[in-house]
Design a protein around this motif. Structure first.
Motif, PDB file in Angstrom:
ATOM      1  N   PRO A 261      25.866  31.339 -28.111  1.00 22.00           N
ATOM      2  CA  PRO A 261      26.919  31.066 -29.098  1.00 22.00           C
ATOM      3  C   PRO A 261      26.808  29.696 -29.737  1.00 22.00           C
ATOM      4  O   PRO A 261      27.411  29.440 -30.781  1.00 22.00           O
ATOM      5  CB  PRO A 261      28.209  31.191 -28.272  1.00 22.00           C
ATOM      6  N   ALA A 262      26.034  28.797 -29.126  1.00 17.18           N
ATOM      7  CA  ALA A 262      25.881  27.457 -29.693  1.00 17.18           C
ATOM      8  C   ALA A 262      24.920  27.443 -30.878  1.00 17.18           C
ATOM      9  O   ALA A 262      24.946  26.517 -31.692  1.00 17.18           O
ATOM     10  CB  ALA A 262      25.379  26.490 -28.617  1.00 17.18           C
ATOM     11  N   ASP A 263      24.078  28.462 -30.969  1.00 19.71           N
ATOM     12  CA  ASP A 263      23.155  28.570 -32.096  1.00 19.71           C
ATOM     13  C   ASP A 263      23.883  29.225 -33.261  1.00 19.71           C
ATOM     14  O   ASP A 263      24.512  30.280 -33.100  1.00 19.71           O
ATOM     15  CB  ASP A 263      21.941  29.399 -31.685  1.00 19.71           C
ATOM     16  N   LEU A 264      23.806  28.616 -34.455  1.00 23.21           N
ATOM     17  CA  LEU A 264      24.596  29.087 -35.586  1.00 23.21           C
ATOM     18  C   LEU A 264      24.306  30.538 -35.920  1.00 23.21           C
ATOM     19  O   LEU A 264      25.216  31.367 -36.026  1.00 23.21           O
ATOM     20  CB  LEU A 264      24.338  28.201 -36.815  1.00 23.21           C
ATOM     21  N   ARG A 265      23.023  30.883 -36.067  1.00 20.22           N
ATOM     22  CA  ARG A 265      22.674  32.246 -36.477  1.00 20.22           C
ATOM     23  C   ARG A 265      22.950  33.242 -35.342  1.00 20.22           C
ATOM     24  O   ARG A 265      23.528  34.299 -35.565  1.00 20.22           O
ATOM     25  CB  ARG A 265      21.213  32.307 -36.908  1.00 20.22           C
ATOM     26  N   ALA A 266      22.552  32.900 -34.121  1.00 16.12           N
ATOM     27  CA  ALA A 266      22.787  33.792 -33.000  1.00 16.12           C
ATOM     28  C   ALA A 266      24.288  33.952 -32.737  1.00 16.12           C
ATOM     29  O   ALA A 266      24.773  35.036 -32.387  1.00 16.12           O
ATOM     30  CB  ALA A 266      22.084  33.279 -31.748  1.00 16.12           C
ATOM     31  N   HIS A 306      31.107  30.050 -39.437  1.00 17.68           N
ATOM     32  CA  HIS A 306      29.945  30.930 -39.342  1.00 17.68           C
ATOM     33  C   HIS A 306      29.556  31.452 -40.712  1.00 17.68           C
ATOM     34  O   HIS A 306      30.368  32.042 -41.410  1.00 17.68           O
ATOM     35  CB  HIS A 306      30.261  32.135 -38.448  1.00 17.68           C
ATOM     36  N   ALA A 307      28.351  31.240 -41.079  1.00 16.11           N
ATOM     37  CA  ALA A 307      27.799  31.930 -42.244  1.00 16.11           C
ATOM     38  C   ALA A 307      27.168  33.232 -41.765  1.00 16.11           C
ATOM     39  O   ALA A 307      27.117  33.507 -40.572  1.00 16.11           O
ATOM     40  CB  ALA A 307      26.766  31.046 -42.926  1.00 16.11           C
ATOM     41  N   ALA A 308      26.699  34.050 -42.709  1.00 19.94           N
ATOM     42  CA  ALA A 308      25.921  35.215 -42.317  1.00 19.94           C
ATOM     43  C   ALA A 308      24.705  34.739 -41.550  1.00 19.94           C
ATOM     44  O   ALA A 308      24.135  33.695 -41.852  1.00 19.94           O
ATOM     45  CB  ALA A 308      25.503  36.020 -43.543  1.00 19.94           C
ATOM     46  N   PRO A 309      24.256  35.491 -40.505  1.00 22.33           N
ATOM     47  CA  PRO A 309      23.140  35.036 -39.687  1.00 22.33           C
ATOM     48  C   PRO A 309      21.858  34.842 -40.467  1.00 22.33           C
ATOM     49  O   PRO A 309      21.061  33.987 -40.144  1.00 22.33           O
ATOM     50  CB  PRO A 309      22.997  36.118 -38.627  1.00 22.33           C
ATOM     51  N   ASP A 310      21.592  35.626 -41.474  1.00 20.83           N
ATOM     52  CA  ASP A 310      20.504  35.375 -42.415  1.00 20.83           C
ATOM     53  C   ASP A 310      20.678  36.323 -43.585  1.00 20.83           C
ATOM     54  O   ASP A 310      21.699  36.990 -43.711  1.00 20.83           O
ATOM     55  CB  ASP A 310      19.125  35.487 -41.757  1.00 20.83           C
ATOM     56  N   GLY A 311      19.684  36.396 -44.457  1.00 19.42           N
ATOM     57  CA  GLY A 311      19.843  37.159 -45.675  1.00 19.42           C
ATOM     58  C   GLY A 311      19.756  38.659 -45.523  1.00 19.42           C
ATOM     59  O   GLY A 311      19.825  39.368 -46.521  1.00 19.42           O
ATOM     60  N   LEU A 312      19.600  39.171 -44.292  1.00 21.96           N
ATOM     61  CA  LEU A 312      19.467  40.610 -44.122  1.00 21.96           C
ATOM     62  C   LEU A 312      20.624  41.248 -43.367  1.00 21.96           C
ATOM     63  O   LEU A 312      20.807  42.455 -43.389  1.00 21.96           O
ATOM     64  CB  LEU A 312      18.151  40.930 -43.391  1.00 21.96           C
ATOM     65  N   PHE A 313      21.417  40.474 -42.656  1.00 20.86           N
ATOM     66  CA  PHE A 313      22.546  41.052 -41.932  1.00 20.86           C
ATOM     67  C   PHE A 313      23.604  41.509 -42.931  1.00 20.86           C
ATOM     68  O   PHE A 313      23.862  40.838 -43.926  1.00 20.86           O
ATOM     69  CB  PHE A 313      23.135  40.006 -40.984  1.00 20.86           C
ATOM     70  N   THR A 314      24.234  42.651 -42.668  1.00 17.10           N
ATOM     71  CA  THR A 314      25.160  43.212 -43.657  1.00 17.10           C
ATOM     72  C   THR A 314      26.629  42.914 -43.363  1.00 17.10           C
ATOM     73  O   THR A 314      27.484  43.222 -44.179  1.00 17.10           O
ATOM     74  CB  THR A 314      24.977  44.736 -43.753  1.00 17.10           C
ATOM     75  N   VAL A 315      26.939  42.356 -42.201  1.00 10.62           N
ATOM     76  CA  VAL A 315      28.324  42.071 -41.828  1.00 10.62           C
ATOM     77  C   VAL A 315      28.505  40.572 -41.707  1.00 10.62           C
ATOM     78  O   VAL A 315      27.652  39.871 -41.168  1.00 10.62           O
ATOM     79  CB  VAL A 315      28.689  42.761 -40.497  1.00 10.62           C
ATOM     80  N   GLU A 316      29.618  40.069 -42.206  1.00 10.03           N
ATOM     81  CA  GLU A 316      29.905  38.644 -42.160  1.00 10.03           C
ATOM     82  C   GLU A 316      30.557  38.266 -40.832  1.00 10.03           C
ATOM     83  O   GLU A 316      31.216  39.095 -40.192  1.00 10.03           O
ATOM     84  CB  GLU A 316      30.851  38.268 -43.301  1.00 10.03           C
ATOM     85  N   ALA A 317      30.373  37.038 -40.427  1.00 11.98           N
ATOM     86  CA  ALA A 317      31.050  36.509 -39.240  1.00 11.98           C
ATOM     87  C   ALA A 317      32.011  35.429 -39.704  1.00 11.98           C
ATOM     88  O   ALA A 317      31.751  34.238 -39.573  1.00 11.98           O
ATOM     89  CB  ALA A 317      30.035  35.976 -38.248  1.00 11.98           C
ATOM     90  N   THR A 318      33.127  35.832 -40.276  1.00  8.83           N
ATOM     91  CA  THR A 318      34.107  34.914 -40.843  1.00  8.83           C
ATOM     92  C   THR A 318      35.499  35.275 -40.353  1.00  8.83           C
ATOM     93  O   THR A 318      35.737  36.372 -39.823  1.00  8.83           O
ATOM     94  CB  THR A 318      34.094  34.992 -42.378  1.00  8.83           C
ATOM     95  N   LYS A 319      36.427  34.369 -40.551  1.00 16.37           N
ATOM     96  CA  LYS A 319      37.819  34.616 -40.169  1.00 16.37           C
ATOM     97  C   LYS A 319      38.380  35.824 -40.919  1.00 16.37           C
ATOM     98  O   LYS A 319      39.098  36.648 -40.348  1.00 16.37           O
ATOM     99  CB  LYS A 319      38.655  33.356 -40.451  1.00 16.37           C
ATOM    100  N   THR A 320      38.062  35.935 -42.198  1.00 16.84           N
ATOM    101  CA  THR A 320      38.547  37.075 -42.982  1.00 16.84           C
ATOM    102  C   THR A 320      38.009  38.383 -42.417  1.00 16.84           C
ATOM    103  O   THR A 320      38.737  39.377 -42.313  1.00 16.84           O
ATOM    104  CB  THR A 320      38.137  36.933 -44.458  1.00 16.84           C
ATOM    105  N   GLN A 321      36.722  38.397 -42.035  1.00 15.78           N
ATOM    106  CA  GLN A 321      36.146  39.607 -41.463  1.00 15.78           C
ATOM    107  C   GLN A 321      36.833  39.976 -40.150  1.00 15.78           C
ATOM    108  O   GLN A 321      37.092  41.149 -39.879  1.00 15.78           O
ATOM    109  CB  GLN A 321      34.655  39.417 -41.228  1.00 15.78           C
ATOM    110  N   VAL A 322      37.128  38.988 -39.315  1.00 20.05           N
ATOM    111  CA  VAL A 322      37.836  39.260 -38.067  1.00 20.05           C
ATOM    112  C   VAL A 322      39.203  39.883 -38.358  1.00 20.05           C
ATOM    113  O   VAL A 322      39.631  40.845 -37.695  1.00 20.05           O
ATOM    114  CB  VAL A 322      37.990  37.972 -37.236  1.00 20.05           C
ATOM    115  N   ASP A 323      39.911  39.349 -39.352  1.00 17.10           N
ATOM    116  CA  ASP A 323      41.228  39.891 -39.698  1.00 17.10           C
ATOM    117  C   ASP A 323      41.131  41.330 -40.190  1.00 17.10           C
ATOM    118  O   ASP A 323      41.979  42.167 -39.872  1.00 17.10           O
ATOM    119  CB  ASP A 323      41.882  39.020 -40.763  1.00 17.10           C
TER     120      ASP A 323
END
Length: 426
Positions: A261-266, A306-323
């Protein structure tokens, strides 16, 4: 009263609007999943008592199903000769994944005239790939990234046409390489199959099983955490939709635990796995686990942006996505009232892609529909169409639209919307 053909459509539309599998409905009324499938296709006679039990489970007014005549002609299946759950589970254990799919992928059933959302053709895309030679890894990676952009823009017809050649080139490249280049090719191949699984899942097609399984095999061969996370997520979705919710949660939480969890992309990948696990737990009626996983995902995004893990992941890791996932979880748990304030404060416009914004409006529409708020439901459905027209033609959305159309509230413009999206015929 409509023809008998309408009865199966009523049950199917209501089930899909509630996002229930045939197995889940069957368990509530004492039938197998295959029996529910036959009922929805008007291939099995059911008496009035069974109709009313189904109506209660699917939240259908009793008067909508009570007046239909019994099916004419010979009985195709009866309750007596349809496998019940224990027998069906034993049969399923004896059936291989590919053998089950060879029997036929799920078809899209539409009563309307609008163009249906395309299903990735099983034979062309998975069993008879085009003859294509290997490509440079950089070219293949760019093509896969472009396919991802097509998906997130909700241009599913374009993606369905591009995927077979992309899959074939990725397979050929993987087979023609060795060492580190082969690992990289496997990572690209995994992502191509992830997109195939996501597209198939949009249609509730069994093709998703094959694509997700191949994605995870390639991802593990790559040794790369992010492709493994992507592939695990789409495989878990297929598991959940087949009723294996607990297994889906175990897969997702196991894979999430492997990520730092300490790694931004992971860490971003880990968050998306927790969100999908929360929804899977809710689908399995495990409220405590679902809410705990949501809280863990919430804490993850609050610790760092959290940004998207890279340019190929289709789901965001953001507060809005969690909501958004929290709204979906409450819908699935049958507590949509607990999501109302959250939905009212949600800024869906902050979400980065058309596909994610459309899915957020979909969850909002389901929430209002479950609360009996027809006007708000229709408003949310129109926002789905505005964000991504092909999302509004997904089977689940057309079923929700049809259910709203036949509900007690008359809404200006709803019939035209239903025709336009293929929910009903003109």
């Amino acid at each position: 009263m409509g023809s008998n053909d309408d009865l199966g459509k009523i049950f199917r539309a209501a089930r899909q609007a509630l996002d229930l599998t045939q197995g889940e409905v069957g368990r509530e009324v004492g039938y197998s999943a295959s029996a529910i499938s036959r009922i929805e296709r008007n291939r099995m006679r059911i008496d009035l008592d069974t109709r009313l039990r189904l109506a209660r489970v699917l939240h259908i007014p009793a008067e909508r199903v009570s007046g239909f005549p019994a099916p004419a002609g010979p009985v195709i299946d009866t309750v007596g000769n349809v496998p019940m759950p224990d027998e069906e589970d034993a049969m399923r254990r004896r059936t291989t994944l590919l053998g089950a799919l060879a029997a036929g992928a799920s078809a899209v059933i539409s009563t309307g005239t609008a163009e249906a959302l395309p299903v990735l053709d099983l034979d062309d895309a998975l069993f008879r790939l085009p003859n294509t030679g290997p490509a440079p890894l950089r070219t293949l990676a760019s093509a896969t990234a472009a396919a991802r952009e097509t998906f997130t823009a909700a241009r599913y017809s374009d993606l369905s046409h591009a995927l077979p050649s992309l899959l074939a080139a990725a397979e050929a490249t993987r087979d023609a390489t060795a060492g580190q280049a082969r690992q990289q090719a496997n990572g690209i191949l995994a992502r191509a199959y992830v997109l195939a699984a996501e597209l198939a899942a949009k249609q509730h097609s069994d093709t998703a099983w094959v694509a997700a399984d191949r994605a995870l095999v390639a991802a593990r061969a790559s040794g790369m955490p992010i492709p493994i996370g992507e592939a695990s997520r789409v495989l878990a979705i297929t598991m959940r939709r087949s009723g294996r919710c607990a297994s889906a949660v175990r897969l997702l939480t196991h894979e999430a635990a492997q990520l730092d969890p300490a790694d931004l992309r992971a860490g971003a990948v880990r968050t998306t796995l927790l969100l999908t696990a929360a929804y899977s737990a809710a689908a399995g009626h495990d409220r405590a686990t679902a809410l705990a996983l949501l809280d863990e995902a919430d804490e993850s995004v609050e610790r760092r942006a959290h940004a998207a893990p890279d340019g190929l992941f289709t789901v965001e890791a953001t507060k809005t996505q969690v909501d958004v996932y929290r709204i979906g979880v409450h819908n699935t748990l049958g507590t949509p009232d607990e999501a109302v304030e959250l939905a009212r404060g949600l800024n869906i416009g902050l979400m980065a892609t058309a596909e994610r914004r459309a899915r957020a409006w979909t969850d909002t529409a389901r929430m209002w529909h479950a609360l009996g708020k027809g006007q708000q439901t229709f408003a949310a459905l129109r926002r789905v169409e505005r964000e991504a027209a092909q999302e509004a033609r997904r089977p689940a959305l057309r079923a929700l639209t049809a259910n709203l159309l036949y509900g007690p509230t008359r809404l200006p413009g709803l019939k035209e919307f239903a025709v336009r999206t293929g929910a009903v015929s003109a």
